[in-house]
Write a protein that holds these residues in place. Structure first.
Motif, mmCIF file in Angstrom:
data_model
loop_
_atom_site.group_PDB
_atom_site.id
_atom_site.type_symbol
_atom_site.label_atom_id
_atom_site.label_comp_id
_atom_site.label_asym_id
_atom_site.label_seq_id
_atom_site.Cartn_x
_atom_site.Cartn_y
_atom_site.Cartn_z
ATOM 1 N N ARG A 8 -9.438 12.556 2.258
ATOM 2 C CA ARG A 8 -8.139 12.025 2.661
ATOM 3 C C ARG A 8 -7.102 13.130 2.621
ATOM 4 N N SER A 21 -14.154 -0.204 1.394
ATOM 5 C CA SER A 21 -12.966 0.068 0.559
ATOM 6 C C SER A 21 -13.033 1.421 -0.129
ATOM 7 N N ALA A 22 -14.214 1.996 -0.231
ATOM 8 C CA ALA A 22 -14.401 3.306 -0.866
ATOM 9 C C ALA A 22 -15.762 3.809 -0.395
ATOM 10 N N PRO A 23 -16.010 5.116 -0.539
ATOM 11 C CA PRO A 23 -17.289 5.634 -0.038
ATOM 12 C C PRO A 23 -18.486 5.087 -0.813
ATOM 13 N N ASP A 78 -6.948 9.705 6.863
ATOM 14 C CA ASP A 78 -8.339 9.966 6.470
ATOM 15 C C ASP A 78 -8.912 11.071 7.352
ATOM 16 N N GLY A 86 -12.074 0.483 6.543
ATOM 17 C CA GLY A 86 -10.828 -0.173 6.916
ATOM 18 C C GLY A 86 -9.680 0.346 6.091
ATOM 19 N N MET A 87 -8.521 -0.198 6.371
ATOM 20 C CA MET A 87 -7.318 0.129 5.605
ATOM 21 C C MET A 87 -6.461 -1.124 5.567
ATOM 22 N N THR A 88 -5.613 -1.222 4.578
ATOM 23 C CA THR A 88 -4.686 -2.351 4.532
ATOM 24 C C THR A 88 -3.884 -2.423 5.832
ATOM 25 N N LEU A 95 -16.710 9.875 7.030
ATOM 26 C CA LEU A 95 -15.430 10.185 6.388
ATOM 27 C C LEU A 95 -15.672 11.309 5.389
ATOM 28 N N GLU A 153 -22.264 -0.391 5.851
ATOM 29 C CA GLU A 153 -20.983 0.171 5.393
ATOM 30 C C GLU A 153 -19.980 0.195 6.533
ATOM 31 N N ARG A 154 -18.754 -0.157 6.169
ATOM 32 C CA ARG A 154 -17.682 -0.157 7.184
ATOM 33 C C ARG A 154 -16.431 0.454 6.561
ATOM 34 N N ASN A 174 -6.774 1.097 -5.331
ATOM 35 C CA ASN A 174 -6.092 2.358 -5.053
ATOM 36 C C ASN A 174 -5.156 2.771 -6.173
ATOM 37 N N THR A 199 0.875 -1.153 0.000
ATOM 38 C CA THR A 199 0.000 0.000 0.000
ATOM 39 C C THR A 199 0.914 1.205 0.000
ATOM 40 N N ILE A 221 -9.398 6.360 -5.457
ATOM 41 C CA ILE A 221 -9.895 4.990 -5.322
ATOM 42 C C ILE A 221 -10.899 4.743 -6.448
HETATM 43 P P1 AMP Z 1 -6.143 0.650 1.170
HETATM 44 O O1 AMP Z 1 -4.878 1.427 1.149
HETATM 45 O O2 AMP Z 1 -6.403 -0.096 -0.074
HETATM 46 O O3 AMP Z 1 -6.210 -0.166 2.348
HETATM 47 O O4 AMP Z 1 -7.306 1.712 1.244
HETATM 48 C C1 AMP Z 1 -7.708 2.252 2.444
HETATM 49 C C2 AMP Z 1 -8.462 3.517 2.223
HETATM 50 O O5 AMP Z 1 -9.728 3.228 1.614
HETATM 51 C C3 AMP Z 1 -8.807 4.190 3.506
HETATM 52 O O6 AMP Z 1 -7.720 4.929 4.032
HETATM 53 C C4 AMP Z 1 -9.976 5.056 3.096
HETATM 54 O O7 AMP Z 1 -9.511 6.263 2.508
HETATM 55 C C5 AMP Z 1 -10.653 4.208 2.038
HETATM 56 N N1 AMP Z 1 -11.869 3.550 2.538
HETATM 57 C C6 AMP Z 1 -12.034 2.314 3.012
HETATM 58 N N2 AMP Z 1 -13.312 2.095 3.363
HETATM 59 C C7 AMP Z 1 -13.984 3.243 3.126
HETATM 60 C C8 AMP Z 1 -15.339 3.672 3.275
HETATM 61 N N3 AMP Z 1 -16.281 2.854 3.721
HETATM 62 N N4 AMP Z 1 -15.638 4.939 2.926
HETATM 63 C C9 AMP Z 1 -14.697 5.773 2.452
HETATM 64 N N5 AMP Z 1 -13.418 5.435 2.276
HETATM 65 C C10 AMP Z 1 -13.061 4.183 2.602
#
Ligand code: AMP
Ligand code: MCA
Length: 497
Positions: free
Chosen positions: A398, A280-282, A383, A304-306, A395, A301-302, A409, A163, A404
């Motif tokens: 960023r 993973s995205a909004p 974030d 997370g991040m890697t 959220l 909806e939830r 990403n 990431t 995204i």
């Molecule tokens: P990654 O680096 O692939 O793990 O992406 C993580 C990023 O995805 C987070 O830092 C957020 O910016 C974004 N993300 C994950 N879930 C959501 C969500 N439900 N809504 C908005 N952004 C999200």
């Protein structure tokens, strides 16, 4: 507690239960019990050891979803080997960075992708490895000594997942057995996963949404999973109809695609289902509302991040509030802070900092990046968000320029650097433009000596970048808007017509 002991409730405790149906070669479907998965991964562990892989070594894979990824993940878990998943859409340049950084002993892949690995990196062909493993017919559900002798604890690294974090070059987040265990336990409990669930997984297993959530929740709950090679909107009606899943995990683009299904198909799918999770995205509020109307379910909806796996989630019981990501998960604390790291009041925007057993150990061989990512034991997510008086978190954006698209990403700098290597292009900048299905798509603004031949440039970039990173438009401009210090002011770029 080692991660494996959690999954043993299924691998050993429910050995005879049918666990999985998966896409196999030639359009066939493969069906396996938990005991089959246990035996296959035991045999693969022996085969890997015979090839000289030992605890602490890295082993990468470059594969689209298939059962062999599960075998590999479990075999590595059993031997303390660190798995390095690589996005199968990546091209040579992107693969070379990960392989160069993680230094895996080998990359498990298909014959057609072997040439995409950097020179000198062994390609272990997945079918050959599988045959080698299956030749160990004496190894069955009883774990071989090399597995029982391997002790992994919560701090043992399980995977390096690449990431870019908030800045700089792509880094490997060191995710431990404990991180995955905490994530699996919390989500299984908070989302009420049950042994009689049927989980349709179309998410790629090279990202933590598919790997840390789908795979582990299936193995921990002992439910049934259907694994497809990838998500295909044109096959969704067939999959959902025939399999009748109770649980589906997806990225917003998948839900946008599902809205195209006929109204009666959508209703029938909703009638069988218990839970739809998105992340993973909004997730746009209008998509949540349209889905509710057509499928009869409020998507959960939830966020997370890697680096942290899952942090915040709307509740299973209680209000799933559109446009928000909900409340901190059971083992995670969340602070929202200002530039000085002081907590901001309710209703004020700030950066989300998180802490919990889900947060990674740091970045692979990058002590400075690791130090920069943490403050007083809190992980700085980058974030921006705001907390309501009742705790729900929304959220808002960023701190980084991360784009995204479809849940994948994209770091603008990578595309910008590649564009500036092209003859005639003097300057380039890449931004995310809104897209109704993919959320955002990359668009490039270039200062060039001559007109841009978009088709030729795209064809050239396609050999070096994953398809989702290809700019959807190239806009030629006289100059890029810059601050007095020379930083590009992306917000002042003209909109794409
Ligand atoms: P990654 O680096 O692939 O793990 O992406 C993580 C990023 O995805 C987070 O830092 C957020 O910016 C974004 N993300 C994950 N879930 C959501 C969500 N439900 N809504 C908005 N952004 C999200
Ligand atoms: C897409 N393509 C794929 C895959 N997905 N190829 C192989 N395997 C895949 N899994 C390719 C297609 O061949 C095509 O390439 C291009 O991508 C676009 O495909 P299309 O069918 O038009 O797809 P779509 O309808 O736009 O949907 C895309 C998608 C995909 C299926 C939603 O974006 C996807 O799987 N996203 C999930 C990403 C994910 O798991 N993110 C989690 C990151 P071509 O253009 O060459 O024909 S982890 C994370 O963010 C954190 C932790 C979190 O919170 O979860």
């Amino acid at each position: 507690m080692a991660l494996l002991s959690l999954l043993d409730h299924s691998l050993i405790g429910a050995a005879d239960r049918v666990a999985l149906e998966a896409d196999a070669a030639g359009g066939a479907t493969q069906s396996l019990t938990f005991g089959d998965l246990e035996a296959r991964s035991n045999r693969l562990a022996v085969a890997l050891a015979a090839r000289g892989v030992t605890r602490g070594d890295r082993l990468a894979f470059l594969l689209a979803n298939r059962v062999e990824i599960i075998d590999l993940w479990l075999a590595c878990m059993k031997l303390g080997i660190i798995v390095v998943p690589i996005n199968v859409l990546y091209q040579q340049r992107e693969i070379a960075h990960i392989v160069g950084d993680a230094e895996p002993l080998a990359v498990v892949t298909t014959a057609d992708r072997a040439a995409d690995l950097p020179t000198g990196t062994p390609a272990w062909i997945v079918e050959t490895l599988h045959e080698e493993a299956e030749a160990h017919t004496e190894i069955t559900r009883a774990r071989p000594a090399m597995v029982t002798a391997t002790v992994c604890d919560a701090d043992t690294p399980m995977a390096l997942v690449y990431t870019s974090g908030t800045t700089g070059a792509s880094k490997g987040a060191v995710l431990t057995h404990g991180n995955f265990a905490a994530n699996a336990l919390v989500l299984t409990a908070d989302w009420g996963m049950r042994a009689d669930d049927r989980l349709l997984n179309t998410l790629p297993l090279f990202h933590v949404h598919g790997l840390g959530n789908a795979l582990h929740l299936w193995l921990l709950s002992g439910c049934h999973m259907k694994l497809t090679a990838r998500f295909e909107a044109s096959r969704a009606a067939e999959w959902f109809g025939a399999y009748a899943p109770t649980v589906f995990f997806g990225v917003p683009t998948m839900y946008v695609r599902l809205l195209d299904l006929a109204a009666d198909t959508a209703r029938a799918i909703g009638a069988h289902a218990r839970l739809f999770v998105c992340g993973s995205a909004p997730l746009p509020a209008h998509v949540l509302e349209a889905f509710h109307e057509r499928f009869g379910h409020v998507i959960l909806e939830r966020y997370g991040m890697t680096e942290t796996l899952m942090n915040v989630s709307n509740p299973y019981h209680g209000e799933r509030r559109a446009g928000t990501v909900g409340l901190p998960l059971s083992l995670t604390s969340v602070r929202i802070v200002d530039e000085q790291g002081a907590d901001v009041p309710v209703g004020t925007s700030g950066e989300l900092w998180v802490r919990g057993p889900n947060v990674c150990a740091g970045y692979w061989r990058r002590p400075e990046a690791t130090a920069a990512a943490f403050a007083d034991g809190w992980f700085r997510t980058g974030d921006i968000g705001v907390r309501a008086a009742d705790g729900y978190i929304t959220l808002e954006g960023r701190r980084s320029e991360l784009i995204i698209s479809g849940g994948f990403n994209i770091y603008p700098r990578e595309i910008e650097e590649l564009l500036m290597e092209q003859p005639g292009i003097r300057e380039a900048t890449v931004v995310g433009a809104p897209d109704p299905a993919r959320g955002e798509v990359p668009v490039a603004y270039v200062v060039s000596d001559a007109d841009i031949d978009a088709a030729a440039l795209t064809a050239l970039l396609r050999t070096q970048l994953a398809s989702f990173k290809l700019p959807r438009a190239f806009v030629r401009v006289e100059a890029l808007p810059r601050t007095a210090l020379g930083k590009v002011q992306k917000h002042l770029l003209p909109p794409v017509s």
